[in-house]
Motif scaffolding. Structure first.
Motif, PDB file in Angstrom:
ATOM      1  N   UNK A 297       0.838  -1.206   0.000  1.00  0.00           N
ATOM      2  CA  UNK A 297       0.000   0.000   0.000  1.00  0.00           C
ATOM      3  C   UNK A 297       0.866   1.246   0.000  1.00  0.00           C
ATOM      4  N   UNK A 298       1.912   1.253   0.824  1.00  0.00           N
ATOM      5  CA  UNK A 298       2.770   2.437   0.914  1.00  0.00           C
ATOM      6  C   UNK A 298       3.381   2.780  -0.440  1.00  0.00           C
ATOM      7  N   UNK A 299       3.780   1.756  -1.201  1.00  0.00           N
ATOM      8  CA  UNK A 299       4.376   2.001  -2.513  1.00  0.00           C
ATOM      9  C   UNK A 299       3.359   2.646  -3.451  1.00  0.00           C
ATOM     10  N   UNK A 300       2.132   2.140  -3.421  1.00  0.00           N
ATOM     11  CA  UNK A 300       1.105   2.754  -4.275  1.00  0.00           C
ATOM     12  C   UNK A 300       0.755   4.147  -3.758  1.00  0.00           C
ATOM     13  N   UNK A 301       0.648   4.303  -2.441  1.00  0.00           N
ATOM     14  CA  UNK A 301       0.266   5.590  -1.854  1.00  0.00           C
ATOM     15  C   UNK A 301       1.286   6.681  -2.174  1.00  0.00           C
ATOM     16  N   UNK A 302       2.554   6.314  -2.268  1.00  0.00           N
ATOM     17  CA  UNK A 302       3.570   7.301  -2.627  1.00  0.00           C
ATOM     18  C   UNK A 302       3.317   7.827  -4.041  1.00  0.00           C
ATOM     19  N   UNK A 303       2.974   6.937  -4.955  1.00  0.00           N
ATOM     20  CA  UNK A 303       2.640   7.362  -6.319  1.00  0.00           C
ATOM     21  C   UNK A 303       1.384   8.232  -6.322  1.00  0.00           C
ATOM     22  N   UNK A 304       0.410   7.818  -5.544  1.00  0.00           N
ATOM     23  CA  UNK A 304      -0.856   8.564  -5.466  1.00  0.00           C
ATOM     24  C   UNK A 304      -0.608   9.968  -4.915  1.00  0.00           C
ATOM     25  N   UNK A 305       0.220  10.064  -3.885  1.00  0.00           N
ATOM     26  CA  UNK A 305       0.512  11.368  -3.288  1.00  0.00           C
ATOM     27  C   UNK A 305       1.185  12.289  -4.309  1.00  0.00           C
ATOM     28  N   UNK A 306       2.140  11.746  -5.064  1.00  0.00           N
ATOM     29  CA  UNK A 306       2.813  12.557  -6.071  1.00  0.00           C
ATOM     30  C   UNK A 306       1.838  12.988  -7.164  1.00  0.00           C
ATOM     31  N   UNK A 307       0.911  12.111  -7.509  1.00  0.00           N
ATOM     32  CA  UNK A 307      -0.080  12.465  -8.537  1.00  0.00           C
ATOM     33  C   UNK A 307      -0.962  13.596  -8.041  1.00  0.00           C
ATOM     34  N   UNK A 308      -1.404  13.533  -6.796  1.00  0.00           N
ATOM     35  CA  UNK A 308      -2.271  14.572  -6.257  1.00  0.00           C
ATOM     36  C   UNK A 308      -1.548  15.917  -6.181  1.00  0.00           C
ATOM     37  N   UNK A 309      -0.264  15.890  -5.903  1.00  0.00           N
ATOM     38  CA  UNK A 309       0.505  17.133  -5.792  1.00  0.00           C
ATOM     39  C   UNK A 309       0.658  17.831  -7.141  1.00  0.00           C
ATOM     40  N   UNK A 310       0.409  17.139  -8.216  1.00  0.00           N
ATOM     41  CA  UNK A 310       0.507  17.740  -9.548  1.00  0.00           C
ATOM     42  C   UNK A 310      -0.688  18.636  -9.861  1.00  0.00           C
ATOM     43  N   UNK A 311      -1.630  18.678  -8.939  1.00  0.00           N
ATOM     44  CA  UNK A 311      -2.752  19.629  -9.037  1.00  0.00           C
ATOM     45  C   UNK A 311      -2.701  20.498  -7.789  1.00  0.00           C
ATOM     46  N   UNK A 312      -1.736  21.415  -7.708  1.00  0.00           N
ATOM     47  CA  UNK A 312      -1.487  22.150  -6.449  1.00  0.00           C
ATOM     48  C   UNK A 312      -2.667  22.997  -5.982  1.00  0.00           C
ATOM     49  N   UNK A 313      -3.525  23.430  -6.911  1.00  0.00           N
ATOM     50  CA  UNK A 313      -4.651  24.274  -6.500  1.00  0.00           C
ATOM     51  C   UNK A 313      -5.753  23.482  -5.810  1.00  0.00           C
ATOM     52  N   UNK A 314      -5.683  22.156  -5.887  1.00  0.00           N
ATOM     53  CA  UNK A 314      -6.722  21.297  -5.301  1.00  0.00           C
ATOM     54  C   UNK A 314      -6.343  20.964  -3.864  1.00  0.00           C
ATOM     55  N   UNK A 315      -7.110  21.457  -2.905  1.00  0.00           N
ATOM     56  CA  UNK A 315      -6.794  21.217  -1.498  1.00  0.00           C
ATOM     57  C   UNK A 315      -7.358  19.882  -1.042  1.00  0.00           C
ATOM     58  N   UNK A 316      -6.780  19.350   0.036  1.00  0.00           N
ATOM     59  CA  UNK A 316      -7.265  18.079   0.572  1.00  0.00           C
ATOM     60  C   UNK A 316      -8.717  18.187   1.013  1.00  0.00           C
ATOM     61  N   UNK A 317      -9.096  19.340   1.545  1.00  0.00           N
ATOM     62  CA  UNK A 317     -10.479  19.523   1.988  1.00  0.00           C
ATOM     63  C   UNK A 317     -11.458  19.499   0.845  1.00  0.00           C
TER      64      UNK A 317
END
Length: 511
Positions: free
Chosen positions: A420-440
């Motif tokens: 899971x951690x290996x996939x989650x690291x990829x997922x986190x990097x993907x989400x950061x590529x949309x910096x204007x999108x907040x976690x909330x």
């Protein structure tokens, strides 16, 4: 709603008389048999759907109207109702089954709703000429499941027939694996036409009736196709697109139909005929929800392929209507095949779009497909709970110093934490590529497409067992919860892991 005795005794102070018409009736006796319902003895209310009531534009207390219980238990139709059972054919489990038809369903007519005409059916209202030696009844068990799931799917935003109300009888017993009590569910839809209606007239060599049915469908449900260069291929492409969208939504939410026979496929791309359906608990692409499906034809992962197979059967049924069917059969077949390509294109696009939304991906990148595929493989490897995993993923925060610890609620669903951690690291990097999108903001979006509650088998079974003991409160409560599946339920158990005993539940075609 309270007890059935209270419901039956209630009386409405406001007179209510819906107006019924029936355009299908104008097709003539080659398409149906007129007959009256076989009344349920000593009927009582079990449940009424207020969301479906609102869809019809009816007053909320319509069921308190004198004569309502009689009308929806088969005793005495309301003025304007013209009960009939339609004839159709179809392929069942991939094999031509010949003539089928409404073996336990009766069309009542159409009512004019705010969004357009809606047809009504009684399911379980007794034998018809198409019952094939059956009794035409539906048992309480299966009727509760259909009532709840029809409205649950509507709550999820998935195209479906609806369930207006459910009526039972303690006096009428029917034999299935055991002796059970009977019930009648009232279904509502813009149309109950199936692929099998067209297959019937094509396979029985009745081109005039096939053309008449096609013209009726074109006129009443697809008028935009009438001006197309070839209305037949236009209609087929329309149905193919709607079917692709529907099955993509099934796959995205983890829903299994269980009996995707051609006679159970809607011409409007609706989920129809709730038999041995199921929602995924632990994710297993090969899961077979129908205990009667011994070959696994309708396993979860095979649903998209079966949808296309069924569309090919519909295309074959429409072939005689092609303008060049006699003069250039190859060209006609090629044109139909081209119309079916809409399914392949739409399904892939619709499923990828739905899965992007479930993972909270606001924009589109090439890496999204592999990321989603690997997420599903991870779920399958551990048979992780499908609904809980997506709901908990809604709270994923890619900006925490220690993502593994910060995202423990979803991470703890997986036995192999490093995977899971290996996939989650990829997922986190993907989400950061949309910096204007907040976690909330992302959490709000994801919770709007990842339900907290689906109709798991154990929830339905609990409601069924209480109803069989005479307590219908759980049916009514659960229907209300399922009408708002994206809200956190007031009863946490509705959104929790299934109990161990749920692993042993089986559903089949025996209802």
């Amino acid at each position: 709603m309270t007890s059935p005795e209270t419901l039956s005794a209630a009386a409405s102070a406001v007179a209510f008389t819906p107006h019924f018409t029936n355009r299908f009736h104008s097709l003539g006796p080659a398409f149906f048999t007129e007959l009256q319902a076989a009344a349920l003895p000593a009927p009582h209310w079990i449940g009424v759907s207020q969301p479906c009531t609102e869809l019809l534009g009816w007053p909320s207390d319509w069921w308190q109207q004198p004569g309502a219980l009689d009308a929806f238990s088969g005793h005495a139709p309301w003025p304007g109702m013209q009960p009939l059972a339609s004839v159709y054919s179809g392929h069942q489990f991939g094999v031509w089954a010949g003539q089928l038809g409404d073996g336990r369903a009766l069309w009542l007519g159409e009512v004019q709703a705010p969004g357009g005409p809606l047809e009504m059916q009684l399911k379980g209202a007794g034998p018809t000429p198409y019952s094939r030696r059956g009794d035409g009844r539906a048992v309480l068990r299966s009727s509760i499941r259909e009532f709840l799931c029809s409205e649950a799917m509507a709550g999820l935003g998935i195209p479906t027939t609806r369930a207006l109300c459910l009526v039972g009888s303690r006096e009428l017993k029917v034999q299935r694996e055991t002796v059970e009590t009977a019930a009648v569910v009232t279904r509502v839809a813009p149309s109950f036409l199936r692929f099998g209606h067209f297959e019937h007239f094509a396979h029985h060599g009745q081109p005039a009736q096939l053309q008449q049915l096609f013209d009726y469908f074109l006129r009443t449900h697809a008028p935009e196709c009438a001006d197309a260069p070839n209305p037949v291929t236009a209609v087929l492409a329309r149905v193919a697109g709607q079917t692709a969208d529907l099955i993509a939504q099934w796959q995205a939410v983890g829903f299994m139909h269980g009996v995707m026979n051609t006679d159970n496929m809607s011409m409007l791309g609706l989920t129809i005929d709730y038999g041995p359906f199921g929602f995924m608990d632990g994710f297993n692409p090969g899961h077979i929800c129908n205990h009667s499906d011994h070959q696994g034809r309708y396993a979860f992962a095979r649903q998209p392929q079966v949808g296309l197979w069924n569309l090919h059967a519909l295309a074959q049924a429409l072939f005689p209507l092609m303008p060049t069917a006699d003069s250039d059969a190859d060209a006609a077949a090629e044109a139909l095949q081209e119309a079916l390509e809409v399914y392949r294109e739409r399904f892939g696009q619709a499923l990828l779009s739905a899965m992007r939304a479930k993972l909270g991906l606001l924009d589109t990148l090439d890496e999204d497909g592999p990321l989603i595929d690997d997420w599903l493989r991870l779920l399958a490897k551990h048979q992780t709970d499908y609904t809980l995993a997506h709901r908990r993923l809604s709270h994923f925060d890619p900006h925490q110093p220690s993502p593994a610890e910060a995202n423990a609620p979803v991470r703890d669903l997986f036995l192999d934490r490093p995977a899971f951690d290996a996939w989650a690291a990829r997922y986190a990097e993907r989400l950061k590529k949309t910096p204007a999108d907040t976690s909330g903001d992302r959490a709000v979006r994801m919770k709007a497409v990842n339900p907290a509650v689906v109709l798991r088998n154990h929830l339905a079974q609990t409601a069924i067992e209480r109803a069989e003991a005479g307590d219908f409160s759980e049916v009514q409560r659960l229907q209300q919860v399922l009408s708002r599946p994206y809200d956190e339920p007031s009863k946490p158990a509705d959104a929790d892991f299934p109990p161990d005993w749920a692993q042993h539940l089986e559903v089949s075609c025996s209802s």
